[in-house]
Write an enzyme that holds these catalytic residues in place. Structure first.
Site, PDB file in Angstrom:
ATOM      1  N   CYS A 149      45.517  67.418  63.833  1.00 45.05           N
ATOM      2  CA  CYS A 149      44.459  67.120  62.871  1.00 45.05           C
ATOM      3  C   CYS A 149      45.029  66.526  61.590  1.00 45.05           C
ATOM      4  CB  CYS A 149      43.776  68.427  62.436  1.00 45.05           C
ATOM      5  SG  CYS A 149      42.735  69.164  63.685  1.00 45.05           S
ATOM      6  N   CYS A 189      40.840  68.244  57.890  1.00 40.15           N
ATOM      7  CA  CYS A 189      39.893  68.446  58.998  1.00 40.15           C
ATOM      8  C   CYS A 189      38.849  69.503  58.654  1.00 40.15           C
ATOM      9  CB  CYS A 189      40.640  68.875  60.261  1.00 40.15           C
ATOM     10  SG  CYS A 189      39.538  69.110  61.660  1.00 40.15           S
ATOM     11  N   CYS A 222      42.454  65.363  67.381  1.00 42.50           N
ATOM     12  CA  CYS A 222      41.228  66.140  67.198  1.00 42.50           C
ATOM     13  C   CYS A 222      40.013  65.220  67.273  1.00 42.50           C
ATOM     14  CB  CYS A 222      41.281  66.823  65.833  1.00 42.50           C
ATOM     15  SG  CYS A 222      39.745  67.597  65.318  1.00 42.50           S
ATOM     16  N   CYS A 277      38.217  65.307  63.339  1.00 40.76           N
ATOM     17  CA  CYS A 277      38.752  64.577  62.166  1.00 40.76           C
ATOM     18  C   CYS A 277      39.417  63.259  62.554  1.00 40.76           C
ATOM     19  CB  CYS A 277      39.708  65.462  61.378  1.00 40.76           C
ATOM     20  SG  CYS A 277      41.215  65.897  62.236  1.00 40.76           S
TER      21      CYS A 277
HETATM   22 ZN   LIG Z   1      40.701  68.034  63.230  1.00 40.45          ZN
END
Ligand SMILES: [Zn+2]
Length: 347
Positions: free
Chosen positions: A37, A41, A68, A71
């Site tokens: 991330c 995030c 991810c 994000c």
């Molecule tokens: Zn994330």
């Protein structure tokens, strides 16, 4: 990198505060989920012990983390060209990309290469290859036991799966067999996914999945083995999984899982000499050659070192340049550095 890297504690604070100032400069890989991330995030924050901070997205990817979905660390804050191609990759992570595909999109491959290198530390084609490997690994790793069940209960889908993974690993679709003596299984480690190949008695190969030479090694192994390659676990797999856990926890001084060394006699003697390097120490090629009583065989020693296919067990990562530089490592220099640091602390 233009900044000096802050402590993990400071980075964890930034993560808790969803600090956007680190976007594009620092990433966090979460070991409990296998996801990486941006520090900003919006998702729920992981425990500190499950966080691995990296300076580039490329490091996260080669350590085995997937981007991810919330994000979007490969897209957010990137140049439109990078963001757009990353989004295409995320939509279709198993796709095999070639330069021609970029040209077909009206893009100049060398512009794409430079933009990705600059923003993510990895070229687009390398990134696509990493993503493809990860998809295969996730499928394999998510279901080691599921696969065994699949093999016995539902041969059709298992064979489709085998052929997909063969292609992913650069092998012919029929390379994996149902009745093989040698069995492949993935192992996840803090430095990214590895693949282990063993028969009932000994381990034949242990490599990081993104190693460039892996397809060639697998091909050689499957050609040399009359019984072919298949999926699944054997006793040596269980043993090496236990030992790797202990090794990465800094609690193992020597690997004892039985191994098969397949190579010319000279290469084998180099590998044995490498096993004589104590943990926490390093040697140069010329020191190894001298230790073997063959001081002029430095190049042959270097070649044998590079041909090692039992990563960590035969510690080729303990060989560095005569001037103390890290030199190369098939598993990537960031791993070599991490392994040497780990062994230094453990010894
Ligand atoms: Zn994330």
């Amino acid at each position: 990198m233009l900044f000096s890297r802050p402590s993990d504690t400071a980075l964890y604070d930034a993560l808790l505060n969803r600090d956007p100032n680190w976007d594009g400069q620092m990433f966090v890989g979460v070991t409990s989920t296998g996801i990486f991330c941006r520090l900003s995030c919006p998702a729920r924050k992981p425990k500190p012990e499950n966080c691995r901070f990296h300076e580039t997205a490329a490091e996260c990817l080669s350590a085995g983390f997937r981007p991810c979905k919330r994000c979007k660390p490969l897209e957010h804050g990137m140049e439109p060209l990078v963001a757009d191609l990353s989004a295409r990759l995320n939509a279709e992570p198993g796709r095999r990309w070639r330069e021609d595909d970029l040209t077909a999109l009206g893009l100049d491959p060398s512009t794409v290469r430079r933009a990705f290198k600059r923003q993510l530390g990895v070229t687009f084609l390398e990134l696509a290859r990493l993503r493809r490997l990860q998809e295969g690994f996730t499928a394999l790793g998510g279901g080691e036991r599921v696969i065994d069940a699949q093999l016995t209960a539902n041969y059709d889908s298992a064979s489709g799966f085998r052929s997909a993974v063969s292609k992913l690993l650069g092998l012919a679709p029929g390379a994996f067999r149902d009745d093989a003596l040698l069995r492949c299984a993935p192992i996840s480690t803090p430095l990214g996914p590895m693949i282990a190949i063993a028969d009932d008695h000994a381990l034949h190969l242990l490599e990081f999945m993104d190693r460039k030479a892996l397809p060639t090694e697998l091909k050689r192994l499957s050609e040399r083995t009359p019984g072919g390659l298949g999926f699944g676990q054997t006793k040596p797999h269980a043993s090496i999984v236990r030992e790797l856990d202990a090794y990465f926890a800094g609690a193992l001084s020597a690997f004892e899982t039985p191994v098969t060394l397949s190579g010319a006699p000279f290469a084998q003697s180099v590998w044995r000499a490498l096993q004589d390097i104590p943990m926490g120490q390093t040697r140069s090629y010329s020191q190894i050659a001298e230790h073997m009583g063959r001081p002029s065989a430095v190049r042959a020693v270097a070649r044998a070192n590079g041909a090692n296919q039992l990563a960590l067990i035969i510690p080729c990562h303990r060989v560095i340049g005569a001037d103390g530089s890290l030199t190369g490592y098939g598993g990537g220099l960031h791993r070599k550095r991490a392994l040497l640091d780990l062994e230094q602390r453990a010894s």
